[in-house]
Design an enzyme around this catalytic site. Structure first.
Site, PDB file in Angstrom:
ATOM      1  CE  LYS A   1      -0.397  25.929  33.897  1.00  0.00           C
ATOM      2  NZ  LYS A   1       1.003  25.446  33.944  1.00  0.00           N
ATOM      3  CG  ASN A   2       0.160  21.797  33.963  1.00  0.00           C
ATOM      4  OD1 ASN A   2       0.538  22.810  33.372  1.00  0.00           O
ATOM      5  ND2 ASN A   2       0.184  21.704  35.283  1.00  0.00           N
TER       6      ASN A   2
ATOM      7  CB  CYS B   1      11.067  28.902  37.667  1.00  0.00           C
ATOM      8  SG  CYS B   1      10.497  27.465  38.537  1.00  0.00           S
TER       9      CYS B   1
ATOM     10  NE  ARG C   1       9.259  24.396  37.930  1.00  0.00           N
ATOM     11  CZ  ARG C   1       8.134  24.374  37.214  1.00  0.00           C
ATOM     12  NH1 ARG C   1       7.681  23.264  36.731  1.00  0.00           N
ATOM     13  NH2 ARG C   1       7.464  25.467  36.990  1.00  0.00           N
TER      14      ARG C   1
ATOM     15  CB  ILE D   1      16.150  19.831  32.614  1.00  0.00           C
ATOM     16  CG1 ILE D   1      17.379  20.728  32.588  1.00  0.00           C
ATOM     17  CG2 ILE D   1      14.901  20.657  32.490  1.00  0.00           C
ATOM     18  CD1 ILE D   1      17.895  20.954  31.248  1.00  0.00           C
ATOM     19  CG  ASP D   2      18.462  15.850  37.163  1.00  0.00           C
ATOM     20  OD1 ASP D   2      17.497  16.636  37.241  1.00  0.00           O
ATOM     21  OD2 ASP D   2      18.657  14.952  38.004  1.00  0.00           O
ATOM     22  CG  LEU D   3      15.081  13.214  36.733  1.00  0.00           C
ATOM     23  CD1 LEU D   3      13.797  13.274  37.546  1.00  0.00           C
ATOM     24  CD2 LEU D   3      15.847  11.927  37.041  1.00  0.00           C
TER      25      LEU D   3
ATOM     26  CG  ASP E   1       0.270  22.243  39.915  1.00  0.00           C
ATOM     27  OD1 ASP E   1       1.330  22.696  40.384  1.00  0.00           O
ATOM     28  OD2 ASP E   1       0.193  21.698  38.803  1.00  0.00           O
TER      29      ASP E   1
ATOM     30  NE  ARG F   1       3.365  31.082  33.125  1.00  0.00           N
ATOM     31  CZ  ARG F   1       4.470  30.468  33.496  1.00  0.00           C
ATOM     32  NH1 ARG F   1       5.249  31.021  34.396  1.00  0.00           N
ATOM     33  NH2 ARG F   1       4.797  29.304  32.980  1.00  0.00           N
TER      34      ARG F   1
HETATM   35  N1  EPU Z   1      12.921  17.438  38.839  1.00  0.00           N
HETATM   36  C1  EPU Z   1      14.240  17.102  38.864  1.00  0.00           C
HETATM   37  N2  EPU Z   1      14.850  16.800  37.677  1.00  0.00           N
HETATM   38  C2  EPU Z   1      14.191  16.814  36.496  1.00  0.00           C
HETATM   39  C3  EPU Z   1      12.832  17.163  36.478  1.00  0.00           C
HETATM   40  C4  EPU Z   1      12.214  17.489  37.669  1.00  0.00           C
HETATM   41  O1  EPU Z   1      14.867  17.064  39.924  1.00  0.00           O
HETATM   42  O2  EPU Z   1      14.809  16.525  35.460  1.00  0.00           O
HETATM   43  C5  EPU Z   1      12.249  17.814  40.100  1.00  0.00           C
HETATM   44  C6  EPU Z   1      11.782  19.258  40.070  1.00  0.00           C
HETATM   45  O3  EPU Z   1      12.822  20.119  40.457  1.00  0.00           O
HETATM   46  C7  EPU Z   1      10.645  19.262  41.056  1.00  0.00           C
HETATM   47  C8  EPU Z   1      10.059  17.873  40.874  1.00  0.00           C
HETATM   48  O4  EPU Z   1      11.058  17.085  40.227  1.00  0.00           O
HETATM   49  O5  EPU Z   1      11.123  19.419  42.364  1.00  0.00           O
HETATM   50  C9  EPU Z   1       8.761  17.831  40.077  1.00  0.00           C
HETATM   51  O6  EPU Z   1       8.977  18.322  38.789  1.00  0.00           O
HETATM   52  P1  EPU Z   1       8.196  17.802  37.507  1.00  0.00           P
HETATM   53  O7  EPU Z   1       9.197  17.553  36.441  1.00  0.00           O
HETATM   54  O8  EPU Z   1       7.307  16.680  37.912  1.00  0.00           O
HETATM   55  O9  EPU Z   1       7.328  19.059  37.163  1.00  0.00           O
HETATM   56  P2  EPU Z   1       7.239  19.825  35.788  1.00  0.00           P
HETATM   57  O10 EPU Z   1       7.090  18.877  34.666  1.00  0.00           O
HETATM   58  O11 EPU Z   1       8.325  20.835  35.700  1.00  0.00           O
HETATM   59  C10 EPU Z   1       4.631  19.929  35.881  1.00  0.00           C
HETATM   60  C11 EPU Z   1       3.585  21.008  35.815  1.00  0.00           C
HETATM   61  C12 EPU Z   1       3.643  21.836  37.090  1.00  0.00           C
HETATM   62  C13 EPU Z   1       3.368  20.895  38.265  1.00  0.00           C
HETATM   63  C14 EPU Z   1       4.388  19.753  38.267  1.00  0.00           C
HETATM   64  C15 EPU Z   1       4.134  18.722  39.348  1.00  0.00           C
HETATM   65  C16 EPU Z   1       3.456  21.433  33.453  1.00  0.00           C
HETATM   66  C17 EPU Z   1       3.681  22.355  32.313  1.00  0.00           C
HETATM   67  N3  EPU Z   1       3.852  21.844  34.654  1.00  0.00           N
HETATM   68  O12 EPU Z   1       5.874  20.604  36.001  1.00  0.00           O
HETATM   69  O13 EPU Z   1       2.578  22.787  36.991  1.00  0.00           O
HETATM   70  O14 EPU Z   1       3.478  21.605  39.465  1.00  0.00           O
HETATM   71  O15 EPU Z   1       4.371  19.075  36.995  1.00  0.00           O
HETATM   72  O16 EPU Z   1       2.869  18.191  39.257  1.00  0.00           O
HETATM   73  O17 EPU Z   1       2.904  20.362  33.273  1.00  0.00           O
HETATM   74  C18 EPU Z   1       1.411  24.744  37.542  1.00  0.00           C
HETATM   75  O18 EPU Z   1       0.552  24.400  36.712  1.00  0.00           O
HETATM   76  O19 EPU Z   1       1.243  25.700  38.353  1.00  0.00           O
HETATM   77  C19 EPU Z   1       2.683  24.013  37.592  1.00  0.00           C
HETATM   78  C20 EPU Z   1       3.772  24.493  38.185  1.00  0.00           C
END
Ligand code: EPU
Length: 421
Positions: A22-23, A119, A124, A126-128, A308, A400
């Site tokens: 999925k990811n 969520c 979560r 999206i600042d980065l 995960d 999902r």
């Molecule tokens: N974060 C920030 N700022 C950002 C982005 C992330 O502070 O701009 C923080 C988030 O709040 C969180 C941490 O960084 O605390 C990790 O977030 P990340 O961006 O790495 O995760 P993601 O891209 O939103 C993906 C997977 C998740 C998985 C995480 C971590 C997808 C579609 N989703 O999410 O999958 O848990 O990486 O490995 O790839 C799942 O499959 O159940 C799932 C939640």
């Protein structure tokens, strides 16, 4: 509303085949938007609600996308992109919709996406992602519930340092930088296998991405990318979930298609717990006939223990011998399954970011709910070993991310069925 009914106590045995990840597939489908010559055909695409949602997202941009869930084939022709705006209804349904921002910015020079909001597993932010787009020269405006990013003169390569190796930010920046002018150096990126899979797909589209899977990714921007055929990697979290199911039920299961290289922390922890693991090139055999020993786990970005898999391990620790500590460092609020496991008789206390799990000799079936995708998987695992009947509600979360979960578990001997209330 549908729910799962599980009668616990069956030992799982046999073979199960792991579906595409999925990811990996969600960012890859977003990346198809970059290809303006010939369609992309993706193979091994899992039949999941999230895949249907991202298909809707890209169709809402006027792109032609067909998903044959039976054949696991996804075909996208993005020669023409008519819109650059993703509506609230779709982004709200799935945060990963935000992954279209990078490709849209690169291709259409503008992307307007509804703010994803919080969520179930944390705020979560999206600042980065946004910091990365700005470094590449995009202007960002936030208002009326939307993020509007534009780069009328195109993106320019830059040096981007991520404060945290965010998976989504790494993917979004990699996709945007693929068509930026000049070189982008992405420091401290995520190193997950799904990042490598996306980089591989971008490269077959004609991109020049080097170093994915390490702590520096270098991207040489190109003017144009084309659609390409690609097969998605197997889902390491689905594989890990069946590994834990085999262990918890004292079963013997061969997990076909699992790439054990991607599962090192999961395998190490299962071995530490006393579970027998035999790896080969096609998959992994997991068996267990004695007690499971408690272990401590701490979630970390890859190659650390995956967040995960945290909930599924918690379900296992709930019936293990001794006390295990589960520390969640990636998400700030990913312990919602604790209360549900406690309803089934688990002995768990939360202390900040750590849960203390004291193993009990048995869990008892009752009504529980899937509070998010992996929490839902944990409830199913608990139900497989609980005394009596467990009813798991809110299973849209499970749909999902687990392809044919019920069918696969039934084929391994589980007593589980889906009912419509
Ligand atoms: N974060 C920030 N700022 C950002 C982005 C992330 O502070 O701009 C923080 C988030 O709040 C969180 C941490 O960084 O605390 C990790 O977030 P990340 O961006 O790495 O995760 P993601 O891209 O939103 C993906 C997977 C998740 C998985 C995480 C971590 C997808 C579609 N989703 O999410 O999958 O848990 O990486 O490995 O790839 C799942 O499959 O159940 C799932 C939640």
């Amino acid at each position: 509303m549908e729910k799962l009914i599980i009668k616990g106590g069956q030992r799982l045995h046999g073979r199960v085949k792991i579906s595409g990840a999925k990811n990996a597939v969600l960012p890859i489908i977003a990346a198809t938007l970059l290809g303006n010559e010939r369609p992309s055909t993706l193979d091994e695409v899992p039949s999941l609600d999230d895949v249907h949602t991202i298909a809707e997202v890209i169709r809402s941009l006027g792109v032609d996308a067909t998903f044959d869930a039976g054949e696991h084939k996804f075909i996208v022709d993005s020669a023409r992109i008519e819109k650059c705006e993703a509506p609230y209804d779709l982004v709200r349904k799935m945060r990963a919709s935000f992954l279209i921002m990078g490709p849209l910015l690169a291709r259409s020079r503008r992307a307007k996406i509804s703010l994803p909001g919080g969520c179930a597993i944390g705020t979560r932010p999206i600042d980065l992602h946004l910091k990365g787009f700005e470094a590449l020269g995009a202007s960002i405006e936030i208002g009326h519930g939307f993020i509007d990013a534009f780069a009328p003169n195109g993106l320019k390569g830059a040096r981007v340092y991520l404060d945290f190796p965010s998976v989504g930010a790494t993917e979004n920046i990699m996709m945007a930088a693929s068509m930026a002018e000049g070189q982008t150096v992405l420091e401290n990126p995520a190193q997950e296998p799904e990042i490598i899979d996306l980089a591989n797909y971008l490269n077959v589209m004609g991109a020049k991405v080097r170093g994915a899977g390490t702590n520096v990714i270098k991207i040489e921007g190109v003017n144009m990318l084309h659609g390409a055929d690609y097969t998605v990697i197997p889902d390491r979290i689905e594989a890990g979930t069946y590994m834990v199911a085999a262990a918890m039920t004292r079963g013997d299961v061969y997990i076909e298609n699992a790439i054990t290289e991607h599962l090192k922390p999961v395998i190490a922890k299962l071995k530490e717990a006393g579970v027998a693991i035999e790896e080969d090139v096609d998959g992994v055999r997991v068996s267990c006939d004695g007690p499971i020993k408690s272990v401590d786990i701490k979630t970390m970005p890859y190659p650390g223990f995956p967040t995960d898999m945290q909930a599924q391990f918690m379900a296992m620790l709930a019936i293990s011998e001794g006390t295990g500590l589960v520390t969640e460092t990636v998400f700030e609020n990913r312990f919602m399954h604790v209360d549900e496991l406690k309803r089934m008789g688990a002995n768990i206390k939360i202390d900040g970011r750590t849960s203390v799990v004291e193993g009990v000799s048995r869990l008892t079936g009752c009504q529980v709910k899937a509070t998010d995708l992996r929490a839902g998987a944990a409830m199913v695992l608990a139900g497989l070993v609980a005394d009596g009947e467990t009813q798991v509600g809110y299973i849209h979360h499970i749909d999902r991310g687990y392809d044919h979960l019920v069918e696969k578990l039934v084929s391994l001997g589980a007593n589980i069925r889906r009912v419509d209330e």
